[in-house]
Design an enzyme around this catalytic site. Structure first.
Site, PDB file in Angstrom:
ATOM      1  N   HIS A  73      35.654  87.210  62.399  1.00  0.00           N
ATOM      2  CA  HIS A  73      35.101  87.285  63.751  1.00  0.00           C
ATOM      3  C   HIS A  73      34.658  85.929  64.281  1.00  0.00           C
ATOM      4  O   HIS A  73      33.825  85.830  65.179  1.00  0.00           O
ATOM      5  CB  HIS A  73      34.002  88.341  63.826  1.00  0.00           C
ATOM      6  N   ASP A 107      23.574  91.274  66.590  1.00  0.00           N
ATOM      7  CA  ASP A 107      23.729  92.364  67.563  1.00  0.00           C
ATOM      8  C   ASP A 107      24.849  93.321  67.172  1.00  0.00           C
ATOM      9  O   ASP A 107      24.935  94.425  67.684  1.00  0.00           O
ATOM     10  CB  ASP A 107      24.062  91.801  68.955  1.00  0.00           C
ATOM     11  N   GLU A 138      15.007  90.906  73.395  1.00  0.00           N
ATOM     12  CA  GLU A 138      16.143  90.119  73.869  1.00  0.00           C
ATOM     13  C   GLU A 138      16.123  90.122  75.399  1.00  0.00           C
ATOM     14  O   GLU A 138      15.165  90.610  76.012  1.00  0.00           O
ATOM     15  CB  GLU A 138      17.485  90.681  73.341  1.00  0.00           C
TER      16      GLU A 138
END
Ligand SMILES: Cc1cc2nc3c(=O)[nH]c(=O)nc-3n(C[C@H](O)[C@H](O)[C@H](O)COP(=O)(O)OP(=O)(O)OC[C@H]3O[C@@H](n4cnc5c(N)ncnc54)[C@H](O)[C@@H]3O)c2cc1C
Ligand SMILES: *[C@@H]1O[C@H](CO)[C@@H](O)[C@H](O)[C@H]1NC(C)=O
Ligand SMILES: *[C@@H]1O[C@H](CO)[C@@H](O)[C@H](O)[C@H]1NC(C)=O
Ligand SMILES: *[C@@H]1O[C@H](CO)[C@@H](O)[C@H](O)[C@H]1NC(C)=O
Ligand SMILES: *[C@@H]1O[C@H](CO)[C@@H](O)[C@H](O)[C@H]1NC(C)=O
Length: 542
Positions: free
Chosen positions: A111, A173, A284
């Site tokens: 990723h 996340d 956040e």
């Protein structure tokens, strides 16, 4: 013997030095490299005594990553079954010496954004094939931990730990990332203000160095390697196992979003929350610029209890700031969660009518981006190029940053979310390889993570024709230029640079020196993680 230049120099420099002084050697190297690549290497790798195996074909997956912009095929992929497979392979490459040009990249879940887990014409180690090893949970009732294989996905670790009522403390996340991949960067999310990033929640690592040595390291033992590897961009060793701190797992989560129209009020409230003793469990924030369908387009699976009211908010032509919070609770034990939340919210100055609340399980909350992934996948919108830009902005300059960028350089957020939230530097260990922004001598203890997370659409659709890869890359350039011109002291997170000067500037003189020192100690031939483009093993001929 062929003389080689020191491995610690940039690709650019080495090519210059090389072509100037070693034209004859160049021809020699080309032939050595070609023959190594096409015959000697595969058979020499196949002669290693392994529990796993190499593949030399159908390795296209190892030339892909989430960024979907860089594609370099490796010569071979190692599918290790044991740590010793990785050690034998690296030792073999180490013994081949500097001239083979052969490099080794660990690949977690791939990723990365700009080919960081790729090894052009080298060996990619498919870390996920190590995950057959058992996770071991230790619970002494005081400071529990879990020992995991580094190729394990965080989502699997969560599920395993939950069987014992435990869970890691600090997250990203998105949980479909490997332990080795996030620990090589930092692992930052809305819990970091309290627990620090994931690299602050590791007790011990097992690492295979660039010489093929297997080393167990921690604060107490081989501490320099331990700190070096954390946030070390894979430069000093391949992490094979990690010991991760756990806490009692929360059961349920109140998940809250409130809106602001004023940036100063928004960040004042964020900073208030992360500085308070009694506060939320996750903090956040999102920036929403000139966006239609505000709620529905939010990236995650947030379903407010009053969708009607929520859908009325649009940000056409406007810039809004969304504060995102959670409070963990146990429905069987906590009776006054709502009252506590009410009290905390009463200290904030959001737009009054914009309180959106929902309630989900802890797993549903942590795995929220995966729910969005499934939706995007079903529409064929997951495997697009992702020209992401992650920045760390010192607190003193966050206002200048916001003024210059949100609603100015960035005219809409239709191509993907933009996150903004503060963390406290005291939760970051400055002995790790991670670079925090702002001078350490200044004593400034807060910095902001600002993440631009767009997906590029093929025909430039989406945000009124501005969503093409080229436009998004230009936008990133303009953002970086603004930071540079205004001297905001911004650092990149998940950094991407093309020259060694930029890497030097990223680290600063003192840290650069420390990095080079660690590189010479643990990976002197610069075999590891070539996709970061910091060091160059030997001359890349092709
Ligand atoms: C949808 C999405 C959401 C994200 N959200 C967050 C977030 O909230 N917070 C955050 O901090 N990051 C986030 N990231 C970034 C993510 O943490 C990094 O991209 C991470 O590197 C991905 O892990 P991976 O397992 O796929 O690593 P890979 O891409 O496979 O590898 C990344 C780098 O680490 C090296 N590496 C991999 N495994 C090892 C190992 N075992 N030992 C040594 N080096 C190794 C590789 O060689 C490469 O250089 C997100 C990424 C995506 C795609
Ligand atoms: C950051 O953390 C340190 C140590 O816990 C604390 O002293 C300081 O007040 C915190 N800073 C802010 C702005 O909350
Ligand atoms: C908002 O977006 C629309 C198109 O979607 C565009 O015409 C307009 O100029 C944008 N407004 C601002 C303030 O950026
Ligand atoms: C780390 O921070 C401490 C103070 O918090 C400081 O004394 C030390 O010099 C710093 N170390 C490095 C390597 O920057
Ligand atoms: C597209 O980009 C241009 C320049 O970058 C900008 O002026 C325009 O407002 C953008 N359009 C939208 C819809 O955001």
């Amino acid at each position: 013997m062929i003389i080689h230049k020191p491995s610690i120099s940039s690709a650019k420099q080495s090519n210059v030095v090389f072509s100037r002084s070693c034209t004859v050697l160049l021809l020699c190297c080309i032939s050595i490299k070609l023959s190594l690549s096409f015959s000697i290497v595969p058979s020499s790798l196949n002669s290693l005594n392994l529990h796993g195996y190499f593949t030399f074909e159908k390795n296209e997956f190892a030339a892909r990553d989430f960024g979907n912009q860089f594609h370099s095929l490796p010569l071979a992929v190692l599918h290790p079954k044991k740590v010793s497979d990785i050690a034998s392979t690296i030792r073999h490459v180490w013994q081949m010496g500097p001239t083979s040009g052969l490099t080794v990249a660990a690949r977690g879940h791939g990723h990365s954004l700009q080919g960081q887990a790729q090894a052009p014409q080298g060996i990619v180690v498919n870390m996920e094939s190590l995950t057959g090893q058992e996770m071991q949970i230790h619970n002494d009732g005081v400071s529990p931990y879990v020992d995991v294989s580094s190729g394990e996905l965080w989502i699997n670790i969560l599920h395993e730990c939950l069987k014992y009522g435990l869970a890691p403390k600090s997250w990203t996340d998105y949980l479909h990332l490997t332990v080795g991949g996030t620990l090589s960067n930092a692992g930052i999310s809305g819990q970091a203000f309290r627990h620090g990033p994931q690299i602050s929640n590791v007790r011990q690592l097992e690492v295979v160095t660039g010489k093929g040595e297997v080393v167990v390291c921690s604060e107490e033992k081989n501490a320099d390697l331990f700190h070096g590897v954390l946030g070390g961009l894979g430069q000093f060793g391949i992490i094979t196992r990690a010991r991760i701190s756990l806490e009692t797992a929360p059961k349920m989560v109140k998940w809250i979003r409130v809106l602001y129209s004023d940036f100063s009020t928004f960040v004042r409230d964020q900073e208030h929350l992360i500085s308070s003793e009694k506060t939320f469990d996750y903090v956040e924030g999102l920036v929403i610029v000139n966006k239609t369908g505000l709620i529905n387009n939010w990236r995650s699976s947030f379903n407010p209890q009053d969708p009607e009211q929520a859908s009325r908010f649009v940000s056409d032509g406007k810039t809004l700031f969304c504060l995102e919070l959670t409070k963990n609770f146990d429905p069987d034990e906590d009776t006054d969660t709502d009252k506590e939340i009410e009290r905390l919210l009463s200290e904030l100055s959001y737009i009054e009518s914009t309180l959106f609340v929902t309630e989900v399980t802890y797993v549903e909350f942590l795995d929220r981006v995966h729910a969005a992934e499934m939706k995007l996948r079903s529409k064929g919108l997951w495997d697009l190029p992702h020209p992401w830009l992650n920045l760390l902005v010192p607190r003193t300059n966050i206002h200048t940053f916001a003024e210059g960028i949100f609603g100015n350089i960035l005219t809409d957020t239709n191509n993907g979310p933009v996150l903004v939230y503060p963390v406290n530097k005291s939760k970051w260990d400055n002995r790790t390889s991670f670079v925090t922004p702002g001078g350490e001598e200044e004593g400034e203890d807060i910095f902001y993570l600002v993440a631009f997370l767009p997906a590029a659409v093929p025909s430039g659709g989406g945000g009124g024709g501005n969503g093409s890869l080229q436009n998004l890359l230009n936008l990133n350039k303009r953002i970086l230029n603004f930071c540079e011109t205004e001297k905001l002291g911004v650092k990149q997170y998940l950094p991407y640079y093309t020259t060694q000067e930029e890497w030097r500037a990223h680290y600063g003189p003192r840290r650069w020196e420390a990095l080079v020192q660690r590189k010479s100690a643990y990976d002197p031939l610069a075999i590891l993680a070539p996709g970061q483009r910091i060091f160059q093993k030997s001359i890349s001929v092709l």
